[in-house]
Design a protein around this motif. Structure first.
Motif, short mmCIF file in Angstrom:
data_model
loop_
_atom_site.label_atom_id
_atom_site.label_comp_id
_atom_site.label_asym_id
_atom_site.label_seq_id
_atom_site.Cartn_x
_atom_site.Cartn_y
_atom_site.Cartn_z
N TRP A 196 0.85 -1.20 0.00
CA TRP A 196 0.00 0.00 0.00
C TRP A 196 0.88 1.25 0.00
O TRP A 196 2.00 1.24 0.54
N THR A 197 0.40 2.30 -0.60
CA THR A 197 1.06 3.59 -0.45
C THR A 197 0.68 4.17 0.91
O THR A 197 -0.37 3.84 1.47
N GLU B 173 -3.92 0.57 -2.29
CA GLU B 173 -3.21 -0.68 -2.54
C GLU B 173 -2.74 -0.72 -3.99
O GLU B 173 -3.48 -0.40 -4.92
N LEU B 174 -1.47 -1.12 -4.19
CA LEU B 174 -0.92 -1.18 -5.54
C LEU B 174 -1.43 -2.42 -6.26
O LEU B 174 -1.62 -3.49 -5.67
N ASN B 175 -1.62 -2.27 -7.56
CA ASN B 175 -2.06 -3.39 -8.38
C ASN B 175 -0.90 -4.34 -8.65
O ASN B 175 0.24 -3.92 -8.89
N THR B 176 -1.18 -5.64 -8.61
CA THR B 176 -0.16 -6.63 -8.95
C THR B 176 -0.26 -6.96 -10.43
O THR B 176 -1.32 -6.90 -11.04
N PHE C 97 4.52 -5.04 -8.86
CA PHE C 97 3.42 -4.13 -8.58
C PHE C 97 3.52 -2.93 -9.52
O PHE C 97 4.62 -2.56 -9.97
N GLU C 98 2.38 -2.33 -9.78
CA GLU C 98 2.33 -1.17 -10.67
C GLU C 98 2.08 0.09 -9.85
O GLU C 98 1.18 0.13 -9.00
N PHE C 99 2.91 1.13 -10.09
CA PHE C 99 2.76 2.38 -9.35
C PHE C 99 3.13 3.54 -10.25
O PHE C 99 4.27 3.65 -10.71
N GLU C 100 2.15 4.39 -10.55
CA GLU C 100 2.36 5.58 -11.37
C GLU C 100 3.05 5.24 -12.69
O GLU C 100 4.01 5.90 -13.11
N LEU D 61 9.43 -4.26 -8.38
CA LEU D 61 9.69 -5.67 -8.07
C LEU D 61 9.86 -5.84 -6.57
O LEU D 61 10.66 -5.14 -5.94
N SER D 62 9.14 -6.78 -6.01
CA SER D 62 9.22 -7.08 -4.58
C SER D 62 9.82 -8.48 -4.40
O SER D 62 9.48 -9.40 -5.13
#
Length: 359
Positions: free
Chosen positions: A8-9, A16-19, A174-177, A182-183
């Motif tokens: 989550w941001t 919550e970030l999209n996977t 995860f996708e962010f902006e 990568l986690s």
């Protein structure tokens, strides 16, 4: 417990970030080959899609700074039982590979380039010679997955309980902006699986004495270590972090790779960066103010990461390089400091204490 990674941001209402679904066939295998540090900073790849004797294919094969071979198998759509069984099968094949076999695998991986050399490229990567006796002395088995079920968890815990060093590494994207993040998460602390690389039949209780690998080269000198009373290491955390395992009063046995055991002594100070370690018996000078043969990474003395780190030692016994004790079957390890729990260590102690008349 099955692993489910979520992020989550901390702003925008804890969004919550999209996977993004991973393409194991392409994304991860290529990523690991291109950037092996996503697995471990001290990993060097030596093969991809390595064909085994039963026509199986190891996804990725690597070697680490200790000389351990690392099997990396991507789960893809295999069942937990299949991927673990397959990884164990690959381990049973590589265990019999000689150093020459492994060098040939590396040359094949490099496209049979006549200039490809495992020992040369290993030294370029790790700034350290590859000791032949260390090659393939132990294994680590890593299964790369995006998720885990209870069956995989149960099998992995069972194998580690009986000293089979299998670990699971989870990657999620995860996708962010508009960017992909990568986690990475380990199922078991990697240090725990490293400790499982010694077979049970070769284990022995730790005798509470430490092994020390001292690099005698242009940068540091055993003559300096004897004269001023210290051991040291530098050029990265892999080399220096184990020095911090030592406490005042600990006994260490010093081995110089490719030479032999040269001394035993008792730690008298904590580990400090070289510029801060003062030699009380020598007018409280630092190593850089003493008359030394070695350079002790003087160019990096202000670099916390690469600087030399020093532990002062009161020597009980030292010998020259020419008198170093080296016998077949004696313990050796590329870690600067370690707590050996093997029969080889007890064998080495018996020889050294007898040879040097030490209780």
């Amino acid at each position: 417990m099955p692993v489910n990674q979520r992020i989550w941001t901390l702003e925008d209402g804890y969004k919550e970030l999209n996977t993004i679904r991973l393409n194991f066939e392409y994304d991860l295998e290529n990523l690991i080959e291109t950037r092996p540090e996503v697995i471990d900073d001290n990993l060097m790849l030596i093969g991809r899609q390595v064909i085994t004797s039963n026509q199986g294919r190891i996804d990725l094969l690597g070697i680490n700074l200790e000389g351990s071979l690392i099997i990396i198998e991507l789960k893809r759509d295999k069942t937990p039982r299949d991927v673990i069984a397959q990884t164990l099968d690959y381990a049973s094949w590589i265990v019999d590979l000689s150093s020459d076999d492994i060098s040939k695998l590396y040359q094949k991986y490099k496209g049979n380039d006549p200039n490809a050399s495992l020992s040369k490229d290993y030294k370029t990567k790790f700034n350290k010679e590859l000791e032949e006796e260390a090659i393939n002395s132990s294994h680590q088995l890593i299964i790369v997955a995006s998720e885990m079920d209870s069956s995989t968890e149960r099998i992995t815990n069972y194998l580690n309980r009986y000293s089979i060093p299998v670990n699971i590494l989870f990657f999620s994207i995860f996708e962010f902006e508009g960017k992909r993040l990568l986690s990475r998460t380990w199922f078991i602390d990697p240090q725990e699986t490293i400790e499982n690389t010694t077979p049970p039949s070769e284990k022995a209780p730790w005798n509470e004495e430490f092994y020390c690998s001292f690099g005698h080269d242009d940068n540091r000198s055993w003559n300096d270590a004897v004269k001023y009373g210290f051991v040291s290491a530098g050029f990265g955390q892999w080399y220096t972090k184990t020095l911090k395992m030592l406490s005042i009063g600990d006994r260490i046995w010093v081995n110089i790779p490719h030479t032999g055991y040269v001394g035993v002594g008792t730690v008298s100070t904590e580990c400090l960066i070289a510029k801060n370690q003062k030699f009380e018996l020598f007018e409280n000078k630092t190593i850089f103010e003493l008359n030394t043969e070695g350079k002790y990474l003087a160019d990096f003395k202000d670099d916390v990461e690469k600087s030399e780190y020093i532990v002062l030692v009161k020597w009980e016994k030292t010998v020259s390089l020419e008198q170093a004790v080296s016998e077949i079957g004696m313990f050796g390890n590329q870690n600067t400091i370690c707590r050996p729990t093997s029969q080889k260590w007890l064998f080495s102690m018996k020889i050294l204490k007898s040879r040097w008349n030490i209780q």
